[in-house]
Design an enzyme around this catalytic site. Structure first.
Site, short mmCIF file in Angstrom:
data_model
loop_
_atom_site.label_atom_id
_atom_site.label_comp_id
_atom_site.label_asym_id
_atom_site.label_seq_id
_atom_site.Cartn_x
_atom_site.Cartn_y
_atom_site.Cartn_z
N LEU A 98 0.89 -1.09 -0.03
CA LEU A 98 -0.07 0.06 -0.14
C LEU A 98 0.98 1.26 -0.23
O LEU A 98 1.96 1.30 0.81
CB LEU A 98 -0.90 0.10 1.34
CG LEU A 98 -2.07 -1.04 1.30
CD1 LEU A 98 -2.73 -1.01 2.78
CD2 LEU A 98 -3.06 -1.00 0.08
N ASP A 99 0.40 2.13 -0.80
CA ASP A 99 1.21 3.75 -0.67
C ASP A 99 1.57 4.12 0.73
O ASP A 99 0.61 4.01 1.54
CB ASP A 99 0.48 4.60 -1.75
CG ASP A 99 0.81 4.06 -3.02
OD1 ASP A 99 1.65 3.46 -3.59
OD2 ASP A 99 0.15 4.68 -4.00
N ALA A 100 2.26 4.81 0.81
CA ALA A 100 2.68 5.59 2.09
C ALA A 100 1.26 6.11 2.64
O ALA A 100 0.84 6.26 3.62
CB ALA A 100 3.84 6.36 1.97
N HIS A 179 -0.65 1.47 -8.17
CA HIS A 179 -1.44 2.67 -8.21
C HIS A 179 -2.78 2.49 -8.98
O HIS A 179 -3.09 3.40 -9.83
CB HIS A 179 -0.80 3.83 -8.78
CG HIS A 179 0.52 4.17 -8.01
ND1 HIS A 179 0.73 4.16 -6.79
CD2 HIS A 179 1.89 4.28 -8.63
CE1 HIS A 179 1.99 4.26 -6.51
NE2 HIS A 179 2.77 4.43 -7.45
#
Length: 248
Positions: A98-100, A179
């Site tokens: 998961l992105d930050a 993404h």
């Protein structure tokens, strides 16, 4: 089990890192140098630099990932990692990423074969996201998301899409491209301002505050270990365009 899996289960390295240890001649099995294709039986003696290793028990943890935490075991920039948040005696690593700035459900485990299976597109593991976006998506935009969006790496598979609020969309995907949710929503003219994964492979965050984690129940582990994980429940039916807002 294969030697690199044994080393990963012993908590000394990832499977890729274990391959490097084996190639460097630092691992022996019953006194003989291990090789990449070496298999380890129940009574075999495995040593790293002369020290005997024991495999850890399989461990599974569900984390409610908060924003600002990176999905990795170590970060060269010194940022907090998801592994820092999971105080488990076993060495567990995240399944997927998961992105930050993305929050939500993240599974961590030392079960390498399971992690590989969950990440493989063949099994179509279900992931449910709640996205706050710019603007107010129309029914036509939701329909485009359901039918699949043409991205620079090819068309996406059909998704479930519904409206949770004027500027909040729930997307249920069975893919895991980089993404992907952000790119899909940008493609229909509604860039994401906040993204939260509310469920992963049927695992939800009920009772977990941001930054908290829990071990999985035996029934959850059995389901994840099945040949193909069962899909979790999503609030969207394939033809729905909206539903009442979900509690947070």
């Amino acid at each position: 089990m294969r030697l690199n899996v044994f080393l990963a289960r012993a908590g000394v390295a990832s499977r890729r890192g274990a391959d490097e240890l084996i190639k460097a001649g630092r691992v022996t099995v019953n006194g003989e140098l291990g090789e990449l294709n070496t298999f380890v039986a129940a009574n075999d003696v495995v040593k790293l630099d002369g020290e005997r290793l024991q495999p850890q028990q399989l461990a599974y943890a569900l984390l409610h990932k908060p924003a600002g935490v990176v999905t990795t075991a170590r970060d060269p920039q010194g940022r907090p990692t998801v592994v820092d948040l999971v105080d488990h005696p076993a060495r567990v690593v995240p399944v997927g990423r998961l992105d930050a700035d993305t929050t939500g459900a993240l599974l961590l485990t030392n079960d390498g074969p399971l992690a590989h299976r969950l990440a493989h597109p063949r099994y179509g593991v279900e992931k449910v996201y709640e996205a706050e976006v710019e603007g107010k998506p129309s029914d036509a935009a939701l329909q485009r998301l359901r039918e699949g969006i043409e991205l620079d790496d090819g068309p996406t598979a059909p998704a479930k899409a519904c409206r949770l609020g004027p500027s909040t969309v729930e997307l249920t995907l069975h893919e895991g491209r980089k993404h992907q949710v952000k790119r899909m929503l940008a493609a229909v003219g509604h860039p994401v301002t906040r993204l939260h994964r509310s469920a992963y492979a049927g695992l939800t965050l009920e009772g977990l505050e941001p930054g908290a984690w829990r071990g999985l129940e035996p029934s959850e582990m059995a389901r994840l270990s099945a040949e193909a994980p069962e899909p979790g429940r999503s609030g969207c039916s394939p033809g729905s365009s909206s539903r009442p807002p979900a509690s947070r």
